[in-house]
Design a protein around this motif. Structure first.
Motif, PDB file in Angstrom:
ATOM      1  N   SER A  22       0.835  -1.200   0.000  1.00  0.00           N
ATOM      2  CA  SER A  22       0.000   0.000   0.000  1.00  0.00           C
ATOM      3  C   SER A  22       0.870   1.250   0.000  1.00  0.00           C
ATOM      4  CB  SER A  22      -0.916  -0.011   1.212  1.00  0.00           C
ATOM      5  OG  SER A  22      -1.610   1.193   1.302  1.00  0.00           O
ATOM      6  N   LEU A  23       1.958   1.239   0.767  1.00  0.00           N
ATOM      7  CA  LEU A  23       2.879   2.359   0.797  1.00  0.00           C
ATOM      8  C   LEU A  23       3.495   2.577  -0.580  1.00  0.00           C
ATOM      9  CD1 LEU A  23       4.147   4.479   2.615  1.00  0.00           C
ATOM     10  CD2 LEU A  23       5.917   2.837   3.190  1.00  0.00           C
ATOM     11  N   PHE A  24       3.846   1.473  -1.262  1.00  0.00           N
ATOM     12  CA  PHE A  24       4.353   1.526  -2.626  1.00  0.00           C
ATOM     13  C   PHE A  24       3.391   2.268  -3.527  1.00  0.00           C
ATOM     14  CE2 PHE A  24       7.182  -2.264  -3.993  1.00  0.00           C
ATOM     15  CZ  PHE A  24       8.249  -1.681  -3.373  1.00  0.00           C
ATOM     16  N   LEU A  25       2.104   1.904  -3.427  1.00  0.00           N
ATOM     17  CA  LEU A  25       1.098   2.487  -4.298  1.00  0.00           C
ATOM     18  C   LEU A  25       0.941   3.975  -4.042  1.00  0.00           C
ATOM     19  CD1 LEU A  25      -1.642  -0.297  -4.264  1.00  0.00           C
ATOM     20  CD2 LEU A  25       0.068   0.155  -6.021  1.00  0.00           C
ATOM     21  N   ASP A  26       1.088   4.393  -2.807  1.00  0.00           N
ATOM     22  CA  ASP A  26       0.960   5.801  -2.466  1.00  0.00           C
ATOM     23  C   ASP A  26       2.212   6.597  -2.789  1.00  0.00           C
ATOM     24  OD1 ASP A  26      -1.598   5.376  -1.561  1.00  0.00           O
ATOM     25  OD2 ASP A  26      -1.012   5.173   0.541  1.00  0.00           O
ATOM     26  N   ASP A  27       3.367   5.965  -2.710  1.00  0.00           N
ATOM     27  CA  ASP A  27       4.631   6.673  -2.908  1.00  0.00           C
ATOM     28  C   ASP A  27       5.682   5.732  -3.504  1.00  0.00           C
ATOM     29  OD1 ASP A  27       6.853   8.299  -2.846  1.00  0.00           O
ATOM     30  OD2 ASP A  27       6.942   8.431  -0.669  1.00  0.00           O
ATOM     31  N   PRO A  28       5.780   5.702  -4.834  1.00  0.00           N
ATOM     32  CA  PRO A  28       6.775   4.808  -5.452  1.00  0.00           C
ATOM     33  C   PRO A  28       8.209   5.154  -5.067  1.00  0.00           C
ATOM     34  CG  PRO A  28       5.607   6.106  -7.135  1.00  0.00           C
ATOM     35  CD  PRO A  28       4.998   6.427  -5.818  1.00  0.00           C
ATOM     36  N   CYS A  29       8.441   6.365  -4.567  1.00  0.00           N
ATOM     37  CA  CYS A  29       9.802   6.786  -4.205  1.00  0.00           C
ATOM     38  C   CYS A  29      10.345   6.082  -2.972  1.00  0.00           C
ATOM     39  CB  CYS A  29       9.841   8.306  -4.025  1.00  0.00           C
ATOM     40  SG  CYS A  29       9.594   9.195  -5.573  1.00  0.00           S
ATOM     41  N   THR A  30       9.497   5.317  -2.278  1.00  0.00           N
ATOM     42  CA  THR A  30       9.973   4.602  -1.095  1.00  0.00           C
ATOM     43  C   THR A  30      11.037   3.562  -1.445  1.00  0.00           C
ATOM     44  OG1 THR A  30       8.154   3.015  -1.224  1.00  0.00           O
ATOM     45  CG2 THR A  30       7.842   4.921   0.225  1.00  0.00           C
ATOM     46  N   VAL A  31      11.102   3.137  -2.712  1.00  0.00           N
ATOM     47  CA  VAL A  31      12.088   2.130  -3.109  1.00  0.00           C
ATOM     48  C   VAL A  31      13.426   2.747  -3.521  1.00  0.00           C
ATOM     49  CG1 VAL A  31      10.310   0.514  -3.878  1.00  0.00           C
ATOM     50  CG2 VAL A  31      11.392   2.034  -5.548  1.00  0.00           C
ATOM     51  N   THR A  32      13.513   4.083  -3.540  1.00  0.00           N
ATOM     52  CA  THR A  32      14.723   4.737  -4.031  1.00  0.00           C
ATOM     53  C   THR A  32      15.705   5.041  -2.903  1.00  0.00           C
ATOM     54  OG1 THR A  32      13.818   6.983  -3.815  1.00  0.00           O
ATOM     55  CG2 THR A  32      13.389   5.816  -5.899  1.00  0.00           C
ATOM     56  N   ASP A  33      16.944   5.282  -3.281  1.00  0.00           N
ATOM     57  CA  ASP A  33      17.974   5.661  -2.313  1.00  0.00           C
ATOM     58  C   ASP A  33      17.893   7.147  -1.951  1.00  0.00           C
ATOM     59  OD1 ASP A  33      19.067   3.122  -2.140  1.00  0.00           O
ATOM     60  OD2 ASP A  33      20.528   3.484  -3.746  1.00  0.00           O
ATOM     61  N   PHE A  34      17.265   7.929  -2.815  1.00  0.00           N
ATOM     62  CA  PHE A  34      17.161   9.371  -2.604  1.00  0.00           C
ATOM     63  C   PHE A  34      15.695   9.793  -2.754  1.00  0.00           C
ATOM     64  CE2 PHE A  34      21.149   8.168  -4.659  1.00  0.00           C
ATOM     65  CZ  PHE A  34      22.057   8.536  -3.676  1.00  0.00           C
TER      66      PHE A  34
END
Length: 159
Positions: A22-34
């Motif tokens: 669910s967090l992924f769907l709301d904010d794809p930037c959670t998987v990034t280093d920056f």
């Protein structure tokens, strides 16, 4: 462990995965280093494919700007600037291919082209490290590297 206990463990794990998804769907930037840089780049996009596309387009824009700075610097002093100029041109071409990969749904080639661009920025940074007078190019290459790293991370979610 009893069957009931096993079911509880599986449900708990599933809930954590669902929350993370669910967090992924709301904010794809959670998987990034920056993530802060990513959020500023994708401007609220929730769709991973669209976010990746927007991030690559912005990276191309900033690469064009860095290339223009390098062209001006080359007239004054080389000191590795020609290497960066060549790498910025190469990165731009790789990013252009990456945008085509998105349209074609070619995830494998997308990752290859983004990895190549990442290497181009890293090579420029390494070339310019410690070179006096070319801090703008060195700093630009560092930011471009981070943006490319974010694009690559976003591409892992590409579907």
């Amino acid at each position: 462990m009893t069957i009931l206990g096993m079911i509880f463990v599986l449900l708990a794990a599933s809930c954590r995965s669902a929350a993370a998804f669910s967090l992924f769907l709301d904010d794809p930037c959670t998987v990034t280093d920056f993530p802060a840089l990513c959020r500023g780049t994708i401007k609220g996009q929730k769709n991973v494919n669209a976010a990746t596309d927007v991030a690559i387009a912005e990276l191309m824009k900033r690469t064009r700007q860095a290339r223009d700075i390098a062209k001006k610097e080359l007239k004054v002093l080389d000191g590795g600037v020609s290497t960066c100029l060549s790498n910025f041109n190469s990165a731009f071409d790789n990013l252009d291919k990456a945008l085509k990969n998105i349209k074609e749904g070619d995830r494998f080639s997308l990752n290859i082209n983004l990895s190549a661009a990442l290497t181009d920025y890293d090579t420029c940074s390494e070339t310019m490290k410690g070179t006096p007078g070319n801090n703008a190019i060195y700093k630009s290459a560092g930011v471009l590297y981070k943006m490319a790293d974010n694009c690559l991370a976003l591409s892992t979610l590409f579907n």
